[in-house]
Design an enzyme around this catalytic site. Sequence first.
Site, PDB file in Angstrom:
ATOM      1  N   HIS A  51       0.824  -1.204   0.000  1.00 18.09           N
ATOM      2  CA  HIS A  51       0.000   0.000   0.000  1.00 18.09           C
ATOM      3  C   HIS A  51       0.865   1.264   0.000  1.00 18.09           C
ATOM      4  O   HIS A  51       0.572   2.233  -0.683  1.00 18.09           O
ATOM      5  CB  HIS A  51      -0.921  -0.017   1.219  1.00 18.09           C
ATOM      6  CG  HIS A  51      -1.943   1.073   1.223  1.00 18.09           C
ATOM      7  ND1 HIS A  51      -3.137   0.957   0.558  1.00 18.09           N
ATOM      8  CD2 HIS A  51      -1.949   2.295   1.796  1.00 18.09           C
ATOM      9  CE1 HIS A  51      -3.830   2.062   0.728  1.00 18.09           C
ATOM     10  NE2 HIS A  51      -3.135   2.896   1.479  1.00 18.09           N
ATOM     11  N   HIS A  97     -10.208   2.762  -0.277  1.00 18.43           N
ATOM     12  CA  HIS A  97     -10.338   2.327   1.116  1.00 18.43           C
ATOM     13  C   HIS A  97     -11.118   1.017   1.125  1.00 18.43           C
ATOM     14  O   HIS A  97     -12.106   0.866   1.828  1.00 18.43           O
ATOM     15  CB  HIS A  97     -10.991   3.408   1.976  1.00 18.43           C
ATOM     16  CG  HIS A  97     -10.172   3.765   3.158  1.00 18.43           C
ATOM     17  ND1 HIS A  97     -10.676   4.034   4.393  1.00 18.43           N
ATOM     18  CD2 HIS A  97      -8.822   3.865   3.298  1.00 18.43           C
ATOM     19  CE1 HIS A  97      -9.689   4.304   5.235  1.00 18.43           C
ATOM     20  NE2 HIS A  97      -8.563   4.205   4.589  1.00 18.43           N
ATOM     21  N   ASN A 534      -3.435   5.960  -6.972  1.00 16.55           N
ATOM     22  CA  ASN A 534      -3.307   5.057  -5.840  1.00 16.55           C
ATOM     23  C   ASN A 534      -3.462   3.635  -6.376  1.00 16.55           C
ATOM     24  O   ASN A 534      -4.140   3.425  -7.379  1.00 16.55           O
ATOM     25  CB  ASN A 534      -4.413   5.440  -4.839  1.00 16.55           C
ATOM     26  CG  ASN A 534      -4.743   4.372  -3.828  1.00 16.55           C
ATOM     27  OD1 ASN A 534      -5.777   3.736  -3.940  1.00 16.55           O
ATOM     28  ND2 ASN A 534      -3.900   4.173  -2.859  1.00 16.55           N
TER      29      ASN A 534
END
Lengths: 732, 223
Positions: A51, A97, A534
């Site tokens: 991550h 998320h 991301n």
Amino acid sequence: MTSSNWHFDTEKSLVESHGLKLDEFEKIVEGLGREPNLTELGIFSAMWNEHCSYKSSKYWLKKLPTSGERVIQGPGENAGVIDIDDGDVAVFKMESHNHPSFLEPYQGAATGVGGILRDVFTMGARPVANMNALRFGDPNHPKTKHLVSGVVGGIGGYGNCIGIPTVGGEVNFHPSYNGNILVNAMTVGIAKKDKIFYSAAAGIGNPVVYVGSKTGRDGIHGATMASAEFDDDSEEKKPTVQVGDPFTEKLLLEACLELMKEDAIIAIQDMGAAGLTSSSIEMASKGNVGIDINLSKVPMRAANMTAYELMLSESQERMLMVIQPKKEELARSIFKKWDLEFEVIGEVTDTKKLILHMNGEEQASIPINILVEDAPEYQRDYIVNDPSPLISFESKDFEDKDILNDLLKMISHPNLCSRKWIWEQYDHMVMADTVVRPGSDAAVVRVHGTNKGIAISTDCSPTYCRHNSYEGGKHAVVETWRNIVASGAEPIAITDCMNFGNPEKPEIMGQFVECIRGMGDACSKLNYPVISGNVSLYNETNGEGIYPTPVIGGVGLIRDLSNTMTIDLKNEGNVLYLIGESNNHLGNSHYLSIIQSREDGGTPSINLDDELKNGKFILDCISKKLLKSVHDVGEGGVLVAIAEMCISGKQGIKIDITKDFLHGFFFGEDQARYLVEVSQNKLEQLEVDASKSAVKIERIGEIGGTSISINSIGEVELSSLIDHHTKWFNEF
Amino acid sequence: MKTHVIVFPGSNCDRDVAVAIQNIIGSSPEMVWHKDSTINQSDLIVVPGGFSYGDYLRCGAMASTSPIMKSVIENANKGVPVMGICNGFQILIESGLLQGALMRNSSLSFICRDIIIKPTNTKTIFTNKSTISKMPIAHNEGNYFANSNQIKEIEDNDQIAFQYCDENGDINAHSNPNGSINNIAGVFNKSKNVLGMMPHPERAAESIHGCDDGRNIFESLLS
């Protein structure tokens, strides 16, 4: 390495429980020249997980185009920045998320929104719009309803309270997300070009300041959890999910923006994933300096917290800053006014090390370059599967099918029905600058105090990506581009959120590589660079991965808001045209999946030259005031798009079309197409202009009445369309 | 006209209402921090919408005890026009300036959408230009309640400001978005110089909002 020759004092199981591979541990020992203590091990674990380190994806992400004449800041900062004229900039990013939202949907989604908001206001921008992209499992899966309610509640709960409008997004359902939902949140903010804030620490001896909420024990190892697959015991990971406090975030937002008006901040970094660890290390690394922190000074929510816990907590609503020493008291007074913590916890040093003390004892001493530059980077093996073969469909296979009945089934399906139930739970109008509300192609918000606007769209079609990752990657980019064009804006740049399964599996890595290749080709051709993003990998449960889901968030600029377009049909007597070529592509269409329960037939190929040509034509027509409404033809094809325009504008239409293969025409998902509404006195000019630009246009029918009627087939009343469109969520 | 907008921690419609006042009334309001203690000389005090103190306690309960509220109450008692929108309405109820209670929406969900309201009493400083108007609501706790004695009292005194209705002005269950008793969307105090309302007129104040019916409330104050 086998366990038999494990020759370290550190327990092997301890290393494994920190998500580190054994060769990664060897690398740590080599770099430090000794074995790490527990706090240091935790820090490495936090920095080197997938991550935070992008270790599987970095190599490929570098292949994406990231520059352009309007790009002020590309990937690598808290968010990307583009020039929107007049000294104004738009700052935006999207983030996942996923893992926390599956474990605890309300808080997982809420803190996803909170995190992305901080990324944007850290840069000096006032957030003006939130968007999201959500993926849930089968609508009938026992967990789906609970997850949808929780996620929607969490997104609304956070955004509504902090007072940033949630102006749009997308929601889809597919069984591949039964065990791993996706919650991708995007924020767009506006700043002044000469007031952008960055994260590079500077000035030896300058104070390092902690502001915001106190640090508690929540979210410890959140980023490490988000870098692993789920199994049957994943419920036990719930304590790694953070808890959001939007009220404190609102105070933090106002306090930061107030301080940013003063010449006080040298560097600022949000404490997001891996909290104090990643924020301090990123600031030091970017500034090529060291940072000393006295952990005893960190404001704590719980008693007796250890150095390990303080460094790994993901408590929300916190920031780290390096400030001008002379402005310390001014800064403190601003944060005290907003009832927030403000503590000098350390200083910038020339050691190029992160050195931590607590209670007078050294707790960690790590050279920054080992953590950052020497972080593992993998070029993982990959296999590119052949794209699913195209199938050609013939009109005789559809002779007994009822088009209007199929339309009703399609628009009442969870994947195509109205999302009003969702967006009415989001305050989409606070800040009083929302120009186009949710439900159109792109959301549009005014740049406060001006007559220009920002258009925003999020999109991805995972089924396309699953069956042809290259074309699917292209499609996700192009779909947002088209949505932005349809709203009357010039598309400028994108952010991406790459959601995939386990990258250690070559076929998953192959999907990633091919999606990136498709995205890169589309971005280059359309001059639509990637400025932030991301990556979320390991979206797997018990070895089953999600469909490849490269979600794109696109942003465009409308220089004059009077050119803003929406999808709702405006006036009786106007004519609806279809722009672009139709080739009856039914493969992997919503028609096949909803009406025939099939998922095959290939992904429509995307001709980027046509996209560019048709998009430019639409923008040109809009600036000449030829169009009354515009809608991108996307999921479900032409007839679904027509129905959406009718429902939205409460207008009927008389469709006058002669085709050999009506099902293919009405439900095919060919690309580069738009529907446009034109008034009678502009028809000629539209046709002349189209012919000059070599753009295919086709007359669909005349607007009016209270139904969609198709010559030779029949009609369906608007009221019935509306009932079908809203039924599913209303009964949810 | 001298106007004031109160800013609590967690207010988030303070800027929106300030812009509407500037555009319609013609002068920008003074923004008053909740820890200030006095407002001198005001022609209009607005308590804006938002989530004061996060609404973590009962909505408006914390804000109603802020230092500035003492001065707001004094001004209200002197006859200065005071207007509470959304969270501001909740704060005015908690501070005792208005009667009734605002409970959770009957749907148990936050609701953000356009609704239509009808002025019930058009002889007040806030509503003398009001007609049937469209404007947005955006709240979780807008379900107005008052007991039968209170309802009788506010009805007898013409204290109902607005009621939710349909496009034809009919007040019915279908047009009630949140379960409010008698479709009540806003109420006055006895002297009609204090107004609390759940809908957001500042979000329907210029053409870009898609509807500018909210202007008539501010325009009423000008006449």
